[in-house]
Design an enzyme around this catalytic site. Structure first.
Site, short mmCIF file in Angstrom:
data_model
loop_
_atom_site.label_atom_id
_atom_site.label_comp_id
_atom_site.label_asym_id
_atom_site.label_seq_id
_atom_site.Cartn_x
_atom_site.Cartn_y
_atom_site.Cartn_z
CB SER A 89 7.68 1.30 -2.79
OG SER A 89 8.14 0.16 -2.11
CD GLN A 121 6.50 2.01 2.15
OE1 GLN A 121 6.77 1.56 1.04
NE2 GLN A 121 6.81 1.36 3.27
CB THR A 141 3.87 1.01 5.34
OG1 THR A 141 3.70 1.84 4.20
CG2 THR A 141 2.98 -0.21 5.21
NE ARG A 185 1.84 -9.81 0.23
CZ ARG A 185 2.67 -8.79 0.35
NH1 ARG A 185 3.61 -8.60 -0.54
NH2 ARG A 185 2.54 -7.95 1.36
CE LYS A 233 0.13 2.19 1.40
NZ LYS A 233 0.32 0.76 1.57
CG HIS A 237 0.02 -3.68 2.45
ND1 HIS A 237 0.89 -2.99 3.25
CD2 HIS A 237 0.74 -4.09 1.38
CE1 HIS A 237 2.10 -3.00 2.70
NE2 HIS A 237 2.03 -3.65 1.55
NE ARG A 285 0.86 -6.68 -2.51
CZ ARG A 285 1.14 -7.32 -3.63
NH1 ARG A 285 0.15 -7.66 -4.43
NH2 ARG A 285 2.37 -7.62 -3.96
C1 LIG Z 1 2.61 -5.14 -6.24
C2 LIG Z 1 2.33 -4.30 -5.02
C3 LIG Z 1 3.39 -3.84 -4.26
C4 LIG Z 1 3.15 -3.06 -3.12
N1 LIG Z 1 4.22 -2.56 -2.41
C5 LIG Z 1 3.99 -1.78 -1.34
C6 LIG Z 1 5.08 -1.20 -0.64
O1 LIG Z 1 6.23 -1.37 -0.99
N2 LIG Z 1 4.79 -0.42 0.44
C7 LIG Z 1 3.51 -0.18 0.85
O2 LIG Z 1 3.31 0.53 1.83
N3 LIG Z 1 2.47 -0.71 0.18
C8 LIG Z 1 2.68 -1.49 -0.89
N4 LIG Z 1 1.61 -2.00 -1.58
C9 LIG Z 1 0.24 -1.70 -1.13
C10 LIG Z 1 -0.32 -0.47 -1.86
O3 LIG Z 1 0.40 0.70 -1.58
C11 LIG Z 1 -1.78 -0.22 -1.50
O4 LIG Z 1 -1.93 -0.12 -0.09
C12 LIG Z 1 -2.81 -1.21 -2.03
O5 LIG Z 1 -2.30 -2.05 -3.02
C13 LIG Z 1 -3.99 -0.39 -2.53
O6 LIG Z 1 -4.93 -1.18 -3.14
P1 LIG Z 1 -5.17 -1.24 -4.75
O7 LIG Z 1 -4.00 -2.04 -5.26
O8 LIG Z 1 -6.46 -1.94 -4.80
O9 LIG Z 1 -5.18 0.17 -5.30
C14 LIG Z 1 1.83 -2.77 -2.73
C15 LIG Z 1 0.76 -3.22 -3.51
C16 LIG Z 1 0.99 -3.99 -4.64
C17 LIG Z 1 -0.18 -4.44 -5.46
#
Ligand SMILES: Cc1cc2nc3c(=O)[nH]c(=O)nc-3n(C[C@H](O)[C@H](O)[C@H](O)COP(=O)(O)O)c2cc1C
Length: 395
Positions: free
Chosen positions: A114, A133, A161, A170, A256, A280, A283
């Site tokens: 990340s 990313q 992303t 959130r 993404k 995402h 989120r």
């Molecule tokens: C705690 C957390 C931090 C995340 N940080 C990033 C990030 O820095 N960059 C990004 O592109 N996606 C980020 N994501 C999104 C994830 O890459 C992903 O798209 C998503 O959480 C996938 O769903 P899942 O958690 O159900 O597997 C984050 C997700 C979580 C839960």
């Protein structure tokens, strides 16, 4: 030393790891991993979407050893499940990104770092299949500096992303007073005090921060860094930025956060090599479609001309098979690997990957499919809306 297979036996499935993470992490930290935007509809929809399709096994196909491998961007992965980018993994386990990368590499799959990692881009050892990313910032020179750093460090793919140009609301984090670094509010301190194992484990990494941003204006001051980082994001990002990155980055370029099939032809025109169908993890835009619901139309638009990956809501190996049947080439997981990390560091992530690998292998066997890459829409019971036409399957 914790052993992967002990953890597999103890926690059994991703839900078990989630409960384990809830027990070891301070509540605000657990909620940071578990939570999503606003009413969390999209988060729930991501998981629920996998409960809809039903499979029609064909057990008499003479299945022997199953082959879970996939080819992605010129590399072979041992399984179609990769580790997606998650910021601040180092808050769950010291140098969590390094631990998760080791686990992914040992499992023969890819790891995506990340932008918000607690270790710098350059710290990830040159092993396995490493993706980086990035975001588009108001200062395009700053964006380009991330790409230059990833290229110099030899990363295998660049992931832009596109669904994070303004931060989702959130509400668990807001309610918990969760911030980086944790503010010493009574509520937060109380939550930490009742998780002594986590406190002890983190004792040498209490100063974790966004390691890739310490050079930005205002310096590495942790108290203001998160706010300054968010202010860098540029909502005016457009396809021109994709074109800019395409000119700069010679390797595979992946977008993404794509959900709309109309974006595929444009992505192809911009020389994009792959998309991650994603919201995402719920989120960002609450009410966004579940990745799985958006997938068939995206895959249909892509017609094999670029790789279609999926994330969001993958909790079982059979979910990966369903995603494949609905048009995905492979999947990524985020929360499941974070919960593995929280419980057992590298061994925890290895255990989560192993559980998904075993689940998927079993599902393939029960469905009568020898090679994961051959699984297609013919596995889905009628009534499931999938415009992906099944390939003829050997009688
Ligand atoms: C705690 C957390 C931090 C995340 N940080 C990033 C990030 O820095 N960059 C990004 O592109 N996606 C980020 N994501 C999104 C994830 O890459 C992903 O798209 C998503 O959480 C996938 O769903 P899942 O958690 O159900 O597997 C984050 C997700 C979580 C839960």
């Amino acid at each position: 030393m914790i052993d992967r297979d002990q953890l597999v036996r103890r926690y059994l499935n991703v839900a078990g790891f989630r409960r384990g993470a809830m027990r070891v992490l301070p509540r605000p930290v657990f909620d940071f991993t578990d939570g999503a935007a606003e009413d969390e509809f999209t988060l729930r929809r991501n998981e629920a979407a996998f409960h809809e399709p039903a499979l029609l096994p064909r057990p008499l196909q003479g299945v022997g050893e199953r082959d879970l491998s996939v080819e992605l961007f010129g590399r072979t992965l041992s399984m179609p499940v990769m580790i997606g980018p998650t910021g601040l993994s180092g808050m769950l386990w010291p140098d969590g990104e390094l631990a998760a990368h080791r686990a992914a590499t040992a499992a023969g799959t890819a790891f995506c770092l990340s932008h918000a990692s607690t270790v710098p881009i350059e710290a990830l050892p040159k092993a396995g299949n490493r993706w980086m990313q990035v975001f588009v910032y108001k200062d395009r020179g700053f964006t380009r500096s991330f790409v230059d750093r990833a290229a110099a460090a030899g990363y295998d793919a660049l992931v832009l992303t596109v669904d994070n140009q303004t931060l989702g609301q959130r509400e668990r984090d807001v309610r918990n007073g969760f911030s980086i670094p944790p503010k010493l509010m009574l509520k937060v301190m109380g939550a930490m005090a009742i998780r002594p194992n986590w406190l002890w484990r983190m004792r040498e990494r209490r100063d974790f921060t966004f390691a890739n941003y310490t050079g930005i204006e205002g310096g590495a001051d942790r108290n203001t860094l998160a706010g300054r980082m968010n202010a860098l994001l540029d909502p005016s990002m457009s396809w021109a930025d994709v074109a800019m990155l395409r000119r700069q980055w010679a390797g595979p370029l992946i977008l993404k956060g794509i959900l709309h099939p109309g974006d595929i032809e444009i992505a192809l025109d911009h020389g994009v090599d792959g998309v991650i169908v994603s919201n995402h993890g719920g989120r960002q835009l609450d009410r966004a479609a579940a990745g799985l619901d958006a997938l068939p139309a995206v895959a249909e638009a892509a017609r094999g001309r670029l790789k279609v990956l999926l994330d969001g809501g993958i909790r079982r190996g059979v979910d990966v098979l369903i995603a494949k049947a609905m048009g995905a080439d492979a999947c990524l997981i985020a929360r499941p690997q974070l919960w593995g990390l929280a419980v057992g560091g590298e061994a925890g992530v290895a255990a989560v990957l192993e559980i998904l690998r075993r689940d998927l292998d079993r599902a393939l066997c029960l469905c009568g499919v020898t090679r994961f890459v051959d699984a297609d829409a013919s596995l889905l019971a009628p009534g499931v809306v999938s415009p992906i036409k099944p390939k003829a399957i050997a009688a």
